[in-house]
Design a protein around this motif. Structure first.
Motif, short mmCIF file in Angstrom:
data_model
loop_
_atom_site.label_atom_id
_atom_site.label_comp_id
_atom_site.label_asym_id
_atom_site.label_seq_id
_atom_site.Cartn_x
_atom_site.Cartn_y
_atom_site.Cartn_z
N GLY A 85 20.50 -37.73 -16.28
CA GLY A 85 20.98 -38.70 -16.93
C GLY A 85 20.16 -39.78 -17.27
O GLY A 85 19.20 -39.99 -16.49
N PRO A 86 20.48 -40.83 -18.48
CA PRO A 86 19.39 -41.72 -18.88
C PRO A 86 19.56 -42.91 -17.94
O PRO A 86 18.47 -43.66 -17.73
CB PRO A 86 19.60 -42.24 -20.22
CG PRO A 86 21.41 -41.67 -20.40
CD PRO A 86 21.33 -40.39 -19.41
N ALA A 87 20.55 -42.83 -16.91
CA ALA A 87 20.39 -43.98 -15.86
C ALA A 87 19.57 -43.86 -14.75
O ALA A 87 19.29 -44.74 -13.95
CB ALA A 87 21.95 -44.11 -15.60
N SER A 120 16.87 -23.32 -11.47
CA SER A 120 18.47 -23.71 -11.26
C SER A 120 19.27 -23.55 -12.41
O SER A 120 19.62 -24.48 -12.98
CB SER A 120 18.22 -25.09 -10.75
OG SER A 120 19.61 -25.72 -10.40
N PHE A 121 19.53 -22.31 -12.60
CA PHE A 121 20.83 -21.97 -13.75
C PHE A 121 22.07 -22.28 -13.08
O PHE A 121 22.48 -21.84 -11.82
CB PHE A 121 20.69 -20.76 -14.12
CG PHE A 121 21.44 -20.61 -15.30
CD1 PHE A 121 20.89 -20.62 -16.69
CD2 PHE A 121 22.79 -20.10 -15.33
CE1 PHE A 121 21.61 -20.56 -17.89
CE2 PHE A 121 23.43 -20.05 -16.63
CZ PHE A 121 22.72 -20.23 -17.86
N PRO A 122 22.77 -22.95 -13.58
CA PRO A 122 24.05 -23.62 -12.99
C PRO A 122 25.41 -22.52 -12.81
O PRO A 122 25.56 -21.68 -13.89
CB PRO A 122 24.73 -24.71 -14.02
CG PRO A 122 24.02 -24.28 -15.29
CD PRO A 122 22.81 -23.65 -15.12
N HIS A 123 25.84 -22.73 -11.76
CA HIS A 123 27.24 -21.90 -11.79
C HIS A 123 28.22 -22.64 -12.36
O HIS A 123 29.29 -22.38 -12.96
CB HIS A 123 27.64 -21.71 -10.15
CG HIS A 123 26.81 -20.78 -9.47
ND1 HIS A 123 25.69 -21.37 -8.56
CD2 HIS A 123 26.84 -19.47 -9.60
CE1 HIS A 123 25.06 -20.12 -8.11
NE2 HIS A 123 25.59 -19.11 -8.65
N LEU A 124 28.21 -23.91 -12.37
CA LEU A 124 29.01 -25.10 -12.91
C LEU A 124 28.14 -26.31 -13.45
O LEU A 124 27.22 -26.76 -13.05
CB LEU A 124 30.15 -25.44 -11.87
CG LEU A 124 31.20 -26.64 -12.67
CD1 LEU A 124 32.10 -26.01 -13.41
CD2 LEU A 124 31.56 -27.30 -11.33
N VAL A 125 28.58 -26.70 -14.71
CA VAL A 125 28.10 -28.08 -15.27
C VAL A 125 29.25 -28.81 -15.18
O VAL A 125 30.56 -28.89 -15.50
CB VAL A 125 27.53 -27.95 -16.67
CG1 VAL A 125 27.35 -29.38 -17.10
CG2 VAL A 125 26.62 -27.09 -16.73
N ILE A 126 29.25 -30.27 -14.56
CA ILE A 126 30.05 -31.20 -14.51
C ILE A 126 29.56 -32.52 -15.10
O ILE A 126 28.52 -33.03 -14.84
CB ILE A 126 30.57 -31.48 -12.97
CG1 ILE A 126 32.09 -32.57 -12.91
CG2 ILE A 126 29.60 -31.79 -12.23
CD1 ILE A 126 32.63 -32.47 -11.74
N ALA A 127 30.61 -33.21 -16.00
CA ALA A 127 30.28 -34.48 -16.38
C ALA A 127 31.34 -35.40 -15.97
O ALA A 127 32.31 -35.59 -16.86
CB ALA A 127 29.81 -34.34 -17.83
N PRO A 128 31.35 -36.25 -15.00
CA PRO A 128 32.32 -37.34 -14.52
C PRO A 128 32.20 -38.42 -15.78
O PRO A 128 31.06 -38.87 -16.06
CB PRO A 128 31.75 -37.84 -13.22
CG PRO A 128 31.00 -36.52 -12.73
CD PRO A 128 30.26 -36.20 -14.00
N LEU A 180 26.19 -34.43 -14.97
CA LEU A 180 25.58 -34.94 -16.09
C LEU A 180 25.88 -36.45 -16.27
O LEU A 180 27.20 -36.83 -15.92
CB LEU A 180 25.80 -34.20 -17.17
CG LEU A 180 25.93 -32.66 -17.46
CD1 LEU A 180 26.03 -32.26 -18.97
CD2 LEU A 180 24.43 -32.45 -17.06
N GLY A 181 24.99 -37.20 -16.72
CA GLY A 181 25.46 -38.74 -16.57
C GLY A 181 25.79 -39.43 -15.41
O GLY A 181 26.56 -40.48 -15.39
N PRO A 182 25.21 -39.33 -14.25
CA PRO A 182 25.32 -40.09 -13.07
C PRO A 182 24.93 -41.59 -13.38
O PRO A 182 24.09 -41.67 -13.87
CB PRO A 182 24.52 -39.41 -12.10
CG PRO A 182 23.31 -38.89 -12.79
CD PRO A 182 23.88 -38.50 -14.11
N GLU A 183 25.87 -42.43 -12.95
CA GLU A 183 25.61 -43.95 -12.87
C GLU A 183 25.85 -44.54 -11.63
O GLU A 183 25.01 -44.55 -10.70
CB GLU A 183 26.36 -44.70 -14.17
CG GLU A 183 26.03 -44.06 -15.45
CD GLU A 183 26.74 -44.82 -16.56
OE1 GLU A 183 27.85 -45.20 -16.38
OE2 GLU A 183 26.31 -44.38 -17.83
#
Length: 376
Positions: free
Chosen positions: A220-222, A286-294, A190-193
């Motif tokens: 992400g919006p970027a 694509s159901f996630p095994h993991l959600v990550i938001a750096p 989530l939220g890659p920039e």
């Protein structure tokens, strides 16, 4: 750095040179602003004081350039630009957005071949597969560099903190054993920039999860409008600059590099928008095994509230990172407010944080990309 009392009713009288005598983490332009801000600051002062005691730990890296990239930049004796320039990687390829004068995400275009290379010799970068598989879980940058046979003066950790943080998040979320049992690992990112200009580094996940197809949905919006829905196959690793290196021949014989072929071990797909708006469509396949938001900034953006509600609903492991411990503390408070539960994973230092301090922080606390982790 700004005066902590800025906007308190009167104009700042100059640069913030007067630090709080207790925590030392905030500074003021004048005694009057310090006094007027005390009502707000008193609630955080003791907490920031404890965080300031961790300065040596935050700056502790095994690299030969560690002091140059941490203390000297913090004290403005050094800058990110000068650090990169001395190594011949200033404003080139994947390094182009690692300083304030570099490119922005709006220039995101991975059709440029130079954005797929390290711009370093093969001695200094992981342009080929590892000499041996991972014998144990990697717990530090030193572990990683030794495994990949990279000398400690190599700056590649400045970019590899993205895939290594993904790797570490999987370990602390309790999913490490899962990767040896499945053929496909699905991650919602989530939220890659900035990392949109450094996608080739995610090829290192091939080495970190051998034999596993890693599918990463970057949402992400970027993400630019014209890249929404794009799919990138990373068949192997980012290249070095040596013309006769084995990595070039491997790429020719094994369809390695960035391309559009269907056979790959790491697949990235881009989605523009917020996670709570795009999740239903993405999760069909694509159901996630993991959600990550750096570097999530949960406390700074109200758009996180519906996403946190969604994460509670789907009950998938979620790991967040942020630049400093205080940002994580405020984020944990927000999560508790929405879910009525504290984070499942407590705030903890990320051993794979980027080993170069962020310039011009809002606080005197040292800040690093992907510095602290926590999760729900």
């Amino acid at each position: 750095m700004e005066c902590a009392g800025k906007g308190s009713g009167t104009r700042c009288l100059g640069p913030p040179r007067k630090r709080c005598g207790r925590c030392g983490a905030v500074a003021y332009c004048s005694a009057s602003h310090q006094i007027s801000h005390w009502k707000e600051h008193r609630e955080e002062c003791e907490r920031l004081e404890q965080q300031m005691k961790h300065l040596d730990l935050l700056n502790d890296f095994p690299f030969t350039f560690s002091q140059e990239a941490t203390i000297q930049i913090s004290e403005k004796k050094e800058s990110r630009c000068s650090f990169l320039s001395r190594r011949g990687i200033h404003q080139v390829g994947m390094w182009i957005c690692e300083c304030s004068c570099g490119a922005s995400v709006t220039s995101f275009d991975y059709s440029r071949s130079e954005s797929h290379t390290w711009n370093l010799s093969n001695i200094l970068c992981p342009c080929r597969g590892p000499a041996s598989p991972i014998a144990k879980s990697l717990c530090s940058w030193k572990d990683y560099y030794e495994w990949r046979c990279i000398p400690l003066h190599s700056p590649v950790a400045l970019l590899l903190h993205w895939p290594l943080t993904v790797y570490h998040a999987i370990q602390i979320a309790g999913l490490g054993s899962l990767t040896s049992e499945i053929s496909k690992l699905c991650i919602h990112y989530l939220g890659p920039e900035k990392e949109l200009l450094q996608l080739a580094v995610f090829g290192e996940l091939c080495a970190l999860f051998p034999g596993v197809l890693v599918q990463i949905e970057l949402i992400g919006p970027a993400v630019p409008h014209h890249r929404d829905g794009d799919k990138i196959d990373l068949h192997s690793y980012a290249h070095c600059i040596e013309k006769d290196c084995d990595c070039k021949y491997e790429n020719e014989s094994k369809s390695c590099g960035i391309g559009t072929r269907t056979s790959s071990r790491v697949t990235l797909q881009l989605h523009r928008g917020y996670y709570h708006d795009r999740f239903r469509d993405i999760s069909k396949d694509s159901f996630p095994h993991l959600v990550i938001a750096p570097n999530a900034g949960i406390a700074a953006y109200s758009s996180w509230l519906p996403t946190i509600e969604l994460l509670k609903e789907i009950n998938a492991p979620a790991v967040f990172s942020d630049y400093c411990e205080e940002a994580c503390h405020l984020a944990a408070f927000c999560i508790n407010t929405v879910t009525c539960q504290p984070p499942r994973l407590p705030v903890q230092l990320n051993p794979f944080r980027q080993p170069m301090v962020v310039e011009d922080n809002a606080l005197i606390l040292p800040c690093y990309s992907n510095c602290f982790l926590f999760g729900m």
